[in-house]
Structure formats: structure tokens, C-alpha cells
Design a protein around this motif. Structure first.
Motif, mmCIF file in Angstrom:
data_model
loop_
_atom_site.group_PDB
_atom_site.id
_atom_site.type_symbol
_atom_site.label_atom_id
_atom_site.label_comp_id
_atom_site.label_asym_id
_atom_site.label_seq_id
_atom_site.Cartn_x
_atom_site.Cartn_y
_atom_site.Cartn_z
ATOM 1 N N LEU A 4 0.605 -1.263 -0.003
ATOM 2 C CA LEU A 4 -0.142 0.113 0.060
ATOM 3 C C LEU A 4 0.937 1.239 -0.045
ATOM 4 O O LEU A 4 0.604 2.229 -0.830
ATOM 5 N N GLY A 5 1.929 1.272 0.653
ATOM 6 C CA GLY A 5 2.824 2.463 0.894
ATOM 7 C C GLY A 5 3.377 2.958 -0.355
ATOM 8 O O GLY A 5 3.629 4.028 -0.765
ATOM 9 N N VAL A 6 3.936 1.941 -1.274
ATOM 10 C CA VAL A 6 4.571 2.135 -2.708
ATOM 11 C C VAL A 6 3.475 3.174 -3.301
ATOM 12 O O VAL A 6 3.963 3.738 -4.289
ATOM 13 N N ARG A 7 2.401 2.735 -3.079
ATOM 14 C CA ARG A 7 1.261 3.382 -4.259
ATOM 15 C C ARG A 7 0.720 4.589 -3.385
ATOM 16 O O ARG A 7 -0.018 5.147 -4.071
ATOM 17 N N GLY A 8 1.156 4.933 -2.338
ATOM 18 C CA GLY A 8 1.045 6.132 -1.943
ATOM 19 C C GLY A 8 -0.450 6.120 -1.292
ATOM 20 O O GLY A 8 -1.253 6.990 -0.867
ATOM 21 N N PHE A 9 -0.973 4.799 -0.975
ATOM 22 C CA PHE A 9 -2.376 4.443 -0.231
ATOM 23 C C PHE A 9 -2.285 4.365 1.139
ATOM 24 O O PHE A 9 -3.437 4.701 1.859
ATOM 25 N N LEU A 10 -1.341 3.963 1.801
ATOM 26 C CA LEU A 10 -1.258 3.741 3.119
ATOM 27 C C LEU A 10 -1.467 5.025 3.916
ATOM 28 O O LEU A 10 -0.872 5.923 3.844
ATOM 29 N N LYS A 11 -2.326 5.103 4.875
ATOM 30 C CA LYS A 11 -2.657 6.193 5.881
ATOM 31 C C LYS A 11 -2.347 5.766 7.172
ATOM 32 O O LYS A 11 -1.918 6.674 8.121
ATOM 33 N N ASP A 12 -2.613 4.627 7.783
ATOM 34 C CA ASP A 12 -2.411 4.641 9.041
ATOM 35 C C ASP A 12 -2.217 2.874 9.176
ATOM 36 O O ASP A 12 -2.865 2.088 8.631
#
Length: 80
Positions: A60-68
Motif C-alpha cells: 500500500l505504501g509504494v502506491r501512496g495509499f497507506l494512511k495508518d
């Protein structure tokens, strides 16, 4: 309403990890959103066991989706 679709219809069945093929009880909630599809305040969730938390977070982080990333216990205790 069931906040965790991975959880079976039986409320006594613990929610399980969202990783493909994993049936281990979830410990973590990964809150995310796709800014191309969701409003900024919207949060989708994936659940993770200890083994898959880092992998799913990176995905998720690589795609810029991770928030928390919070424990399932913390997420459940919050009024979401």
C-alpha cells in the motif's frame, strides 16, 4: 454492520489476515485510500497478522495509499 468483511458471519469468529491464502487471526488494521477513487476522509481497511503486516504495508505504501497502521484492538475501540 460488520467492519471486517474477512470475519465470518459468526461474531465469535475472529477476523483473519487479508493476505492471499492466510487464515491467521488478524492483529493489525491497515487503513488506506486510493486518492483517485476515494474522498480524502474515506478509509478502506485491510487486516494483517504479524507475518504479513510489513508486506501489506509496503504494498500500500509504494502506491501512496497507506494512511495508518494500528492494532485491531485500537481500531475496534475507536468509534469509526
Amino acid at each position: 454492520m460488520n467492519l471486517f468483511p474477512e470475519q465470518g458471519p459468526d461474531a465469535d469468529t475472529p477476523p483473519v489476515c487479508s493476505a492471499k491464502g492466510c487464515r491467521v487471526p488478524a492483529v493489525w488494521v491497515l487503513a488506506w485510500n486510493n486518492p483517485k477513487l476515494h474522498t480524502p476522509e474515506r478509509r478502506k481497511t485491510w487486516l494483517a497478522c504479524e507475518e504479513h503486516r510489513e508486506h501489506l504495508s509496503q504494498f500500500l505504501g509504494v502506491r501512496g495509499f497507506l494512511k495508518d497502521v494500528v492494532t485491531l484492538e485500537e481500531w475496534s475501540a475507536a468509534d469509526r
